[in-house]
Enzyme design. Sequence first.
Site, PDB file in Angstrom:
ATOM      1  N   ILE A 101      -0.830  -4.937  -9.932  1.00  0.00           N
ATOM      2  CA  ILE A 101       0.167  -5.250  -8.979  1.00  0.00           C
ATOM      3  C   ILE A 101       0.077  -3.880  -7.904  1.00  0.00           C
ATOM      4  CG2 ILE A 101       1.698  -6.519 -10.003  1.00  0.00           C
ATOM      5  CD1 ILE A 101       3.557  -4.130 -10.482  1.00  0.00           C
ATOM      6  N   ARG A 103      -2.549   0.093  -7.068  1.00  0.00           N
ATOM      7  CA  ARG A 103      -3.490   1.206  -7.474  1.00  0.00           C
ATOM      8  C   ARG A 103      -3.577   2.101  -6.446  1.00  0.00           C
ATOM      9  NH1 ARG A 103      -9.345  -0.847  -8.482  1.00  0.00           N
ATOM     10  NH2 ARG A 103      -9.750   1.487  -8.398  1.00  0.00           N
ATOM     11  N   SER A 105      -5.012   6.442  -6.014  1.00  0.00           N
ATOM     12  CA  SER A 105      -6.373   7.497  -6.092  1.00  0.00           C
ATOM     13  C   SER A 105      -6.502   7.865  -7.617  1.00  0.00           C
ATOM     14  CB  SER A 105      -6.172   8.683  -5.158  1.00  0.00           C
ATOM     15  OG  SER A 105      -6.189   8.363  -4.182  1.00  0.00           O
ATOM     16  N   PHE A 106      -5.393   7.993  -8.181  1.00  0.00           N
ATOM     17  CA  PHE A 106      -5.452   8.331  -9.815  1.00  0.00           C
ATOM     18  C   PHE A 106      -4.432   7.631 -10.493  1.00  0.00           C
ATOM     19  CE2 PHE A 106      -3.386  11.548  -7.091  1.00  0.00           C
ATOM     20  CZ  PHE A 106      -2.268  11.541  -7.351  1.00  0.00           C
ATOM     21  N   SER A 107      -4.072   6.486 -10.022  1.00  0.00           N
ATOM     22  CA  SER A 107      -3.006   5.727 -10.649  1.00  0.00           C
ATOM     23  C   SER A 107      -3.092   4.184 -10.759  1.00  0.00           C
ATOM     24  CB  SER A 107      -1.739   6.353 -10.363  1.00  0.00           C
ATOM     25  OG  SER A 107      -1.309   5.484  -9.147  1.00  0.00           O
ATOM     26  N   ARG A 108      -2.789   3.422 -11.473  1.00  0.00           N
ATOM     27  CA  ARG A 108      -2.770   1.866 -11.477  1.00  0.00           C
ATOM     28  C   ARG A 108      -1.470   1.502 -12.052  1.00  0.00           C
ATOM     29  NH1 ARG A 108      -7.522   3.726 -12.640  1.00  0.00           N
ATOM     30  NH2 ARG A 108      -9.426   2.993 -11.872  1.00  0.00           N
ATOM     31  N   LYS A 124       3.094   2.198 -15.068  1.00  0.00           N
ATOM     32  CA  LYS A 124       2.431   2.986 -14.272  1.00  0.00           C
ATOM     33  C   LYS A 124       1.412   3.793 -14.894  1.00  0.00           C
ATOM     34  CE  LYS A 124       3.106   6.183 -10.211  1.00  0.00           C
ATOM     35  NZ  LYS A 124       4.064   6.805  -9.388  1.00  0.00           N
ATOM     36  N   ASP A 215      11.318  12.830  -0.613  1.00  0.00           N
ATOM     37  CA  ASP A 215      10.543  11.798  -0.164  1.00  0.00           C
ATOM     38  C   ASP A 215      11.165  10.464  -0.005  1.00  0.00           C
ATOM     39  OD1 ASP A 215       8.101  11.035   1.454  1.00  0.00           O
ATOM     40  OD2 ASP A 215       7.379  10.141  -0.538  1.00  0.00           O
ATOM     41  N   LYS A 217      12.430   7.389   1.856  1.00  0.00           N
ATOM     42  CA  LYS A 217      12.137   6.564   2.973  1.00  0.00           C
ATOM     43  C   LYS A 217      12.415   5.094   2.664  1.00  0.00           C
ATOM     44  CE  LYS A 217       7.336   7.187   1.612  1.00  0.00           C
ATOM     45  NZ  LYS A 217       6.067   7.835   1.846  1.00  0.00           N
ATOM     46  N   ASN A 220      10.367   3.417  -0.446  1.00  0.00           N
ATOM     47  CA  ASN A 220      11.106   3.734  -1.882  1.00  0.00           C
ATOM     48  C   ASN A 220      12.469   3.175  -2.128  1.00  0.00           C
ATOM     49  OD1 ASN A 220       8.817   5.158  -2.122  1.00  0.00           O
ATOM     50  ND2 ASN A 220       9.050   7.168  -1.480  1.00  0.00           N
ATOM     51  N   ASP A 236       9.755   5.963  -6.966  1.00  0.00           N
ATOM     52  CA  ASP A 236       8.951   6.898  -6.239  1.00  0.00           C
ATOM     53  C   ASP A 236       9.215   8.574  -6.435  1.00  0.00           C
ATOM     54  OD1 ASP A 236       6.596   8.383  -5.547  1.00  0.00           O
ATOM     55  OD2 ASP A 236       6.271   7.091  -4.042  1.00  0.00           O
ATOM     56  N   THR A 257       7.168  12.823   3.962  1.00  0.00           N
ATOM     57  CA  THR A 257       6.175  11.981   4.926  1.00  0.00           C
ATOM     58  C   THR A 257       6.796  12.500   6.221  1.00  0.00           C
ATOM     59  OG1 THR A 257       6.294  10.109   3.337  1.00  0.00           O
ATOM     60  CG2 THR A 257       6.179   9.636   5.605  1.00  0.00           C
TER      61      THR A 257
END
Length: 421
Positions: A101, A103, A105-108, A124, A215, A217, A220, A236, A257
């Site tokens: 559901i 992905r 750069s370094f997580s799925r 995660k 963060d 926003k 999240n 998050d 952000t």
Amino acid sequence: MGCGTSKVLPEPPKDVQLDLVKKVEPYTGHKTDVYKHFIKDDGGGGLKAGCPSPPYHIQPYSGIHLASHTEPHEPRRTRVAKYRAKFDPRVTAKYDIKALIGRGSFSRVVRVEHKATKQPYAIKMIETKYREGREVCESELCVLRRVRHTNIIQLIEVFETQERVYMVMELATGGELFDRIIAKGSFTERDATRVLQMVLDGVKYLHTLGITHRDLKPENLLYYHPGTDSKIMITDFGLASARKKGDDCLMKTTCGTPEYIAPEILVRKPYTNSVDMWALGVISYILLSGTMPFEDDNRSRLYRQILKGKYSYSGEPWPSVSNLAKDFIDRLLTVDPGARMTALQALKHPWVVSMAASSSMKNLHRSISQNLLKRASSRCQSTKSAQSTRSSRSTKSNKSRRARERELRELNLRYQQQYNG
């Protein structure tokens, strides 16, 4: 409400007691990343590290996407079985893997189902062999292992291997806050206060524990389920900072952000959890109008607006919004962090306490949804254009990024000198 640019990851706290979720001993059976290239990127290169990562709330893909080296004639059941085999056996012994559901750069993130209870969850998976992955993982676990609150995403359990961490978490299926508003058909100030009460309850709890989200926003803030009575959940915590009670509460890392960053962060001054309250002021403004209080494609001009606290209540639907609601926003979007409302004070503000009973009950939905959709369409076009440019001019893009970073450092230095008088 828009994709932020690069986030600066905070240093992981070294002195936080983590004891609420049992740590699983590392599993040493796998030496390499056996599924690094197994999942096919579904267009656009996947999620970028600098964009707000959608960990457990984006719509699932229609199925599990396999890499191009998978035989096309291979039965789907066989492909899914091979995919599941890439997970740590302790995970698959307890959970059925359903769909990818999200992905990064370094997580799925995968949707799973507990085999015994049939309860859906999200897992995660973070690649900790990369420094960025370790930092995000440590930061997020430091927070999630400590918190237990109805309006904060819940960590269920953790599995660790030498190169990967599996975080089993609640699955929020109700979608993002503003997606719900657009689909709702009706939205009043009273609806806004109900949302903000839940978010403020969660933020107050975090601040009591010495945790700053850093963060906050709209992306999240997720609904737990699609029903009308669903609660809002804060998610998050990759940039969160956790401090033990009695420790120095000042933070120094520049992160967040851009449109939601508090002025004191921009000038590189030590700051407190009041930066979360500034972000909530921005969220409140968007919640009542569908527009951003501070917005400019030029980063320098955007930062000048934020540092001056320069925003207005012009255009629709602001003439229909009560003065009490505007006062609530004004007390959050205060440049001086010492004069900014705390979460407790915000919960006691007359507009929130009365659930906007004395405010206008006019339906703001049409103006808000139009503004949200207009901005989403604009951002989508900008993103497509940027992606096209990056794919054809990658070298030039890298040079431009370095130039922007250099400009940002120089800009921050000038603002710091002005801020310090």
